[in-house]
Design a protein around this motif. Sequence first.
Motif, PDB file in Angstrom:
ATOM      1  N   ALA A  36       9.221   6.468  -2.331  1.00 22.34           N
ATOM      2  CA  ALA A  36       8.507   5.418  -3.054  1.00 22.34           C
ATOM      3  C   ALA A  36       7.051   5.809  -3.283  1.00 22.34           C
ATOM      4  O   ALA A  36       6.486   6.631  -2.557  1.00 22.34           O
ATOM      5  CB  ALA A  36       8.573   4.104  -2.277  1.00 22.34           C
ATOM      6  N   ARG A  37       6.418   5.194  -4.275  1.00 22.89           N
ATOM      7  CA  ARG A  37       4.998   5.364  -4.542  1.00 22.89           C
ATOM      8  C   ARG A  37       4.349   3.988  -4.645  1.00 22.89           C
ATOM      9  O   ARG A  37       4.950   3.036  -5.154  1.00 22.89           O
ATOM     10  CB  ARG A  37       4.763   6.160  -5.832  1.00 22.89           C
ATOM     11  N   THR A  38       3.136   3.889  -4.155  1.00 22.09           N
ATOM     12  CA  THR A  38       2.408   2.617  -4.151  1.00 22.09           C
ATOM     13  C   THR A  38       1.342   2.646  -5.236  1.00 22.09           C
ATOM     14  O   THR A  38       0.508   3.564  -5.277  1.00 22.09           O
ATOM     15  CB  THR A  38       1.757   2.367  -2.776  1.00 22.09           C
ATOM     16  N   LEU A  39       1.365   1.639  -6.106  1.00 22.68           N
ATOM     17  CA  LEU A  39       0.439   1.554  -7.237  1.00 22.68           C
ATOM     18  C   LEU A  39      -0.645   0.516  -6.953  1.00 22.68           C
ATOM     19  O   LEU A  39      -0.535  -0.305  -6.038  1.00 22.68           O
ATOM     20  CB  LEU A  39       1.204   1.196  -8.504  1.00 22.68           C
ATOM     21  N   ALA A  40      -1.676   0.526  -7.769  1.00 24.84           N
ATOM     22  CA  ALA A  40      -2.848  -0.328  -7.529  1.00 24.84           C
ATOM     23  C   ALA A  40      -2.519  -1.814  -7.431  1.00 24.84           C
ATOM     24  O   ALA A  40      -3.051  -2.503  -6.546  1.00 24.84           O
ATOM     25  CB  ALA A  40      -3.909  -0.083  -8.611  1.00 24.84           C
ATOM     26  N   PRO A  41      -1.662  -2.381  -8.297  1.00 27.01           N
ATOM     27  CA  PRO A  41      -1.398  -3.828  -8.193  1.00 27.01           C
ATOM     28  C   PRO A  41      -0.815  -4.246  -6.843  1.00 27.01           C
ATOM     29  O   PRO A  41      -0.951  -5.404  -6.442  1.00 27.01           O
ATOM     30  CB  PRO A  41      -0.403  -4.082  -9.333  1.00 27.01           C
TER      31      PRO A  41
END
Length: 511
Positions: free
Chosen positions: A22-27
């Motif tokens: 998984a990758r974590t994005l700014a929102p």
Amino acid sequence: MGRRPAIAIAGLACETSAFSPARTLAPAFHPRRGQEVINEYTFLHAGGPLADAAEWHGALIGHALPGGIVTRDAFEELAAEIISRLRDIVASTVLHGFWFDIHGAMVVEGLDDIEVELLRRIRSVIGPDVIVSASMDLHGNVSRDLVHETDLITCYRMAPHEDELETKERACRNLVSLLTQQSSPETGPERPLKAWIPVPILLPGEQTSTRVEPGKSLYAAVPDVEASTGIIDAAIWMGYPWADEPRNRGTVVVTGWDQETVATGAERLAGLFWGFRKDFKFVGPTDTFATCIDKALASSVHPFFISDSGDNPTAGGSGDVTWGLTQLLSRSEFKDPAAPKVIYASVPGPKAVQTMVEAGVGATVTVTAGAEVDDVHAGPITMTGRVHAIKHGDKDAVIEAVLQVGSVFAILTQLRKPYHHERDFTDLDLGPRATDIVIVKIGYLEPELFDMAADWLLALTPGGVDQDIKRLGHRRIHRPMWPFDTTFPAPPNLQTRMIPMSNEPLTGPDE
């Protein structure tokens, strides 16, 4: 100091598994800005214990649900806004202190020790003379550089983290005290001494809970050390095992005014920590997923909780591993709606949820969910069942829908969500107290679930936060490291390293 000190607040927090795709994005950080930052902490509200102790200036805080590695673009976007907002604060007031509200286990693409990277950028704006106090999760990682860049640093003393707000208030209280009581108009605030000891232990939180021994006794020693004359704060970090950086390990930090007392206190805690290394065990009984279900079915007490621990979203799991639900639905014991009732929480499936919303409660639908992010352990799961409940507006899941398949009530979500509270279930017309088996993607049970459970087992399941940390493939942590290594060529160095003050140079290697 003639007037109340001015203190700015900022920080980013995301417990990050480097072993999840998984990758974590700014929102995902749900940023709060300005007055929203102040509103986040009850002890800073009007009438709160620290509200009038300083002029509090919120810059930006962002706390993401634990997950996969934070993208570089996401970090740069949020860090740039923090810097911009701090520049505005510094332009309008003389800043005396800074509270760095972080977790301590964030991993960003292409960068190591990201909390230090962020704090150095912040220091470039607020300057070397501003006093920095950091509050952290005890599952954070504390490098020598982080201790150097801060003046005060503390962490939770309970796992589960029932003292989160208390810890943050302590970090602010220590900061205010230093700025007002240890400061003079001529020399400014006095900076405390800092003792740092890395401890070569790296264990999952499920083996280091303060509910049970030896974590209970280890953390009971912290306030005893802190009570010594000349000490401001004492802290033990267990570290975070599902990342792979040189800073990932246990740590002790003690701050105060008397070097001998500070060093002695730090060495006492480090010695205790190392001495307990062989005694750390899982916080509850563990077994395979299949055996956990067998034991739950045979139990005479209910609700019987099972932790599907390998994909725990509050430890950094992607939350969409379908392995557990697939195994559950393949069992013959749950094919009949009149069979023992099971709740499973949860699997994301935005398309499945949308189909269920369009069909409505009571409809029979066939949907496919999960494995959009992590398909390493199992692929998407297709189910046919009755729509039991739908809920809109959850801050994490956005939309939740319950699908009854036989006697299993599977919670599907638009976005991943942890299930820690009774209302998480009752809001979906589910009664966990009257359910035979409740399976939750979690490690140790959070307080409400722990109190609700008549019995409980921790299932050792696959996923991005696999409890069998030895099989994950760490390559960059310091070695030897317990329990990756059970024999050491020489006893570890548990002597105090006195860390220079933040406005003095730091030289030499990070041991």
